[in-house]
Design a protein around this motif. Structure first.
Motif, PDB file in Angstrom:
ATOM      1  N   GLY A  99       0.837  -1.197   0.000  1.00  0.00           N
ATOM      2  CA  GLY A  99       0.000   0.000   0.000  1.00  0.00           C
ATOM      3  C   GLY A  99       0.870   1.245   0.000  1.00  0.00           C
ATOM      4  N   TYR A 100       0.528   2.216  -0.861  1.00  0.00           N
ATOM      5  CA  TYR A 100       1.321   3.447  -0.908  1.00  0.00           C
ATOM      6  C   TYR A 100       0.536   4.577  -1.559  1.00  0.00           C
ATOM      7  CZ  TYR A 100       2.386   1.951  -5.771  1.00  0.00           C
ATOM      8  OH  TYR A 100       2.304   1.538  -7.087  1.00  0.00           O
ATOM      9  N   SER A 101       0.970   5.788  -1.257  1.00  0.00           N
ATOM     10  CA  SER A 101       0.441   6.961  -1.943  1.00  0.00           C
ATOM     11  C   SER A 101       1.163   7.052  -3.281  1.00  0.00           C
ATOM     12  CB  SER A 101       0.674   8.225  -1.106  1.00  0.00           C
ATOM     13  OG  SER A 101       0.242   9.379  -1.816  1.00  0.00           O
ATOM     14  N   GLU A 102       0.422   6.790  -4.338  1.00  0.00           N
ATOM     15  CA  GLU A 102       1.013   6.755  -5.677  1.00  0.00           C
ATOM     16  C   GLU A 102       0.975   8.145  -6.307  1.00  0.00           C
ATOM     17  OE1 GLU A 102       0.081   5.065 -10.174  1.00  0.00           O
ATOM     18  OE2 GLU A 102      -1.325   4.670  -8.529  1.00  0.00           O
ATOM     19  N   ARG A 103       2.127   8.591  -6.772  1.00  0.00           N
ATOM     20  CA  ARG A 103       2.170   9.846  -7.525  1.00  0.00           C
ATOM     21  C   ARG A 103       2.181   9.525  -9.011  1.00  0.00           C
ATOM     22  NH1 ARG A 103       4.904  15.653  -6.525  1.00  0.00           N
ATOM     23  NH2 ARG A 103       4.313  16.532  -8.545  1.00  0.00           N
ATOM     24  N   ASP A 104       1.198  10.061  -9.715  1.00  0.00           N
ATOM     25  CA  ASP A 104       1.104   9.881 -11.166  1.00  0.00           C
ATOM     26  C   ASP A 104       0.965  11.274 -11.767  1.00  0.00           C
ATOM     27  OD1 ASP A 104       0.700   9.129 -13.762  1.00  0.00           O
ATOM     28  OD2 ASP A 104      -1.153   8.021 -13.407  1.00  0.00           O
ATOM     29  N   GLY A 105       2.061  11.798 -12.314  1.00  0.00           N
ATOM     30  CA  GLY A 105       2.055  13.184 -12.770  1.00  0.00           C
ATOM     31  C   GLY A 105       1.918  14.100 -11.569  1.00  0.00           C
ATOM     32  N   SER A 107      -0.912  14.135  -9.709  1.00  0.00           N
ATOM     33  CA  SER A 107      -2.032  13.607  -8.925  1.00  0.00           C
ATOM     34  C   SER A 107      -1.575  12.466  -8.032  1.00  0.00           C
ATOM     35  CB  SER A 107      -3.151  13.112  -9.859  1.00  0.00           C
ATOM     36  OG  SER A 107      -3.737  14.189 -10.565  1.00  0.00           O
ATOM     37  N   LEU A 108      -2.300  12.291  -6.926  1.00  0.00           N
ATOM     38  CA  LEU A 108      -2.026  11.214  -5.991  1.00  0.00           C
ATOM     39  C   LEU A 108      -3.207  10.253  -5.942  1.00  0.00           C
ATOM     40  CD1 LEU A 108      -0.522  13.124  -2.907  1.00  0.00           C
ATOM     41  CD2 LEU A 108       0.690  12.143  -4.872  1.00  0.00           C
ATOM     42  N   TYR A 109      -2.899   8.978  -5.696  1.00  0.00           N
ATOM     43  CA  TYR A 109      -3.911   7.934  -5.570  1.00  0.00           C
ATOM     44  C   TYR A 109      -3.523   7.002  -4.423  1.00  0.00           C
ATOM     45  CZ  TYR A 109      -5.101   9.632 -10.215  1.00  0.00           C
ATOM     46  OH  TYR A 109      -5.440  10.446 -11.273  1.00  0.00           O
ATOM     47  N   MET A 110      -4.539   6.431  -3.777  1.00  0.00           N
ATOM     48  CA  MET A 110      -4.307   5.475  -2.693  1.00  0.00           C
ATOM     49  C   MET A 110      -4.188   4.091  -3.332  1.00  0.00           C
ATOM     50  SD  MET A 110      -7.071   7.139  -0.049  1.00  0.00           S
ATOM     51  CE  MET A 110      -6.255   6.814   1.502  1.00  0.00           C
ATOM     52  N   ALA A 111      -2.958   3.659  -3.547  1.00  0.00           N
ATOM     53  CA  ALA A 111      -2.689   2.524  -4.421  1.00  0.00           C
ATOM     54  C   ALA A 111      -2.298   1.268  -3.659  1.00  0.00           C
ATOM     55  CB  ALA A 111      -1.587   2.889  -5.406  1.00  0.00           C
ATOM     56  N   GLN A 112      -2.515   0.141  -4.327  1.00  0.00           N
ATOM     57  CA  GLN A 112      -1.983  -1.156  -3.912  1.00  0.00           C
ATOM     58  C   GLN A 112      -1.353  -1.810  -5.131  1.00  0.00           C
ATOM     59  OE1 GLN A 112      -5.796  -2.663  -2.441  1.00  0.00           O
ATOM     60  NE2 GLN A 112      -4.833  -3.116  -0.469  1.00  0.00           N
ATOM     61  N   SER A 113      -0.078  -2.164  -5.030  1.00  0.00           N
ATOM     62  CA  SER A 113       0.581  -2.936  -6.084  1.00  0.00           C
ATOM     63  C   SER A 113       0.763  -4.369  -5.604  1.00  0.00           C
ATOM     64  CB  SER A 113       1.938  -2.328  -6.450  1.00  0.00           C
ATOM     65  OG  SER A 113       1.785  -1.213  -7.295  1.00  0.00           O
ATOM     66  N   PHE A 114       0.391  -5.306  -6.462  1.00  0.00           N
ATOM     67  CA  PHE A 114       0.517  -6.726  -6.179  1.00  0.00           C
ATOM     68  C   PHE A 114       1.806  -7.203  -6.853  1.00  0.00           C
ATOM     69  CE2 PHE A 114      -3.981  -7.896  -4.906  1.00  0.00           C
ATOM     70  CZ  PHE A 114      -4.477  -6.592  -4.897  1.00  0.00           C
ATOM     71  N   ILE A 115       2.804  -7.562  -6.048  1.00  0.00           N
ATOM     72  CA  ILE A 115       4.134  -7.885  -6.560  1.00  0.00           C
ATOM     73  C   ILE A 115       4.380  -9.382  -6.406  1.00  0.00           C
ATOM     74  CG2 ILE A 115       6.584  -7.323  -6.458  1.00  0.00           C
ATOM     75  CD1 ILE A 115       5.815  -4.720  -5.004  1.00  0.00           C
ATOM     76  N   SER A 116       4.681 -10.043  -7.511  1.00  0.00           N
ATOM     77  CA  SER A 116       4.841 -11.495  -7.544  1.00  0.00           C
ATOM     78  C   SER A 116       6.206 -11.909  -7.011  1.00  0.00           C
ATOM     79  CB  SER A 116       4.685 -12.001  -8.975  1.00  0.00           C
ATOM     80  OG  SER A 116       5.844 -11.673  -9.736  1.00  0.00           O
TER      81      SER A 116
END
Length: 325
Positions: A99-105, A107-116
């Motif tokens: 879980g992390y605060s994703e910076r895209d350009g 803008s910010l999003y409350m993100a979850q990345s699923f890492i294999s």
């Protein structure tokens, strides 16, 4: 045939407003978990660079300097910092929901990345609707974030952020994706304050968030890894949290691992304690719960009640195609 998996849930304090420090601590926790044999590890909501509780306790004007730092220390999905984390996951050979605060350009999003276990981001999603004042900081996830479950060598792994666990249609759609191990990512949540000193709502407490996560285990017949943040007194000022009766320190943690019948599978830790909670689970045990209730199977009535889903993400810009004459 049994399918045994060692799972882990992180309860820890973020390295507040510090991207590089956050990445270092994330990698340290991954290594610590790997040494303990953890195969599936869940992190809290916006673990990087921490959940900025000051958005609830302080005015927008007073938060401007903090939010400026917060944006600068949020994590881009495609970045050297993320690749360091991916390399650590690959070395550990585990599956991580980060879980992390994703910076895209800008803008910010409350993100979850699923890492294999190969270190690849096999799925990426954003909280579909930030809660209340969170909307002043983070944007909405689009329809591609409705996918919440991916296949892994350790079973079908799912994940939601915070009050997404209170959205019944979103939960139901996750059950339909066959989730077996769910990561419930949460910020710090504190005990109910004295109402005479601070009016507050019970649903904004760690106990309520704990119960919501437990109910998802029962309703979805899935293992649930509850990962939450803590906060210590020395970091109250940095988060603009001084002078209120809600953010009691050290505190905020309510992590747990639940079985598919809702039973706790490990000993709880203190609300202000850093720990990686672990449990050895057998995915076959899901069948015990499914025999009694399968929410999207034998216990459903789709002839009377069903869910309509739009899986197509909206685009900010659509280019018109030129007609050839």
């Amino acid at each position: 045939m049994s399918k045994k998996v060692r799972v882990g849930a992180v309860q820890a304090e973020p390295v507040w407003l510090n991207l590089e420090g956050s990445v270092d601590k994330t990698i340290s926790l991954i290594k610590q978990s790997a040494a303990d044999g953890v195969q599936v590890l869940g992190f809290p909501e916006v673990w990087i660079p921490g959940y900025p509780w000051g958005i609830w306790t302080t005015s927008v004007i007073e938060n401007v300097p903090m939010i400026h730092e917060y944006m600068n220390n949020s994590l881009a999905k495609d970045s050297p910092q993320m690749r360091r984390i991916q390399d650590a996951v690959k070395e550990a050979g585990m599956f991580v929901v980060l879980g992390y605060s994703e910076r895209d350009g800008a803008s910010l999003y409350m993100a979850q990345s699923f890492i294999s276990p190969e270190g690849e981001i096999v799925h990426h999603r954003r909280k579909i609707k930030p809660t209340h004042v969170e909307r002043t900081l983070w944007g909405d996830g689009q329809a591609d974030s409705l996918k919440t479950v991916v296949d892994s060598p350790f079973g079908k792994i799912g994940g939601l952020n915070c009050w997404e666990h209170l959205q019944p249609l979103l939960r139901y759609y996750e059950y339909s994706q066959g989730v077996q191990i769910h990561v419930a990512s949460w910020p710090a949540e504190f005990e109910m304050p004295d109402k005479e000193k601070q009016p507050w709502l019970y649903h904004e407490t760690g106990e309520a968030s704990y119960r919501a996560s437990q109910f998802m285990a029962i309703e979805g017949q899935t293992f649930v890894l509850v990962s939450s943040q803590i906060m210590t007194e020395e970091n109250l000022e940095k988060n603009n949290c001084l002078g209120n009766h809600v953010t009691k320190t050290p505190g905020g943690g309510f992590s747990m691992i639940f079985g598919p019948d809702g039973s706790p599978l490990c000993e709880p830790v203190g609300v202000g304690v850093e720990a990686i909670l672990t449990a050895d689970v057998d995915l076959r045990d899901i069948d015990y719960a499914k025999t009694f209730i399968d929410t999207v199977g034998h216990y459903a009535r789709p002839d009377m009640l069903s869910l309509l889903v739009n899986p197509e993400a909206a685009k900010h810009v659509t280019l018109m195609k030129q007609s050839s004459f």
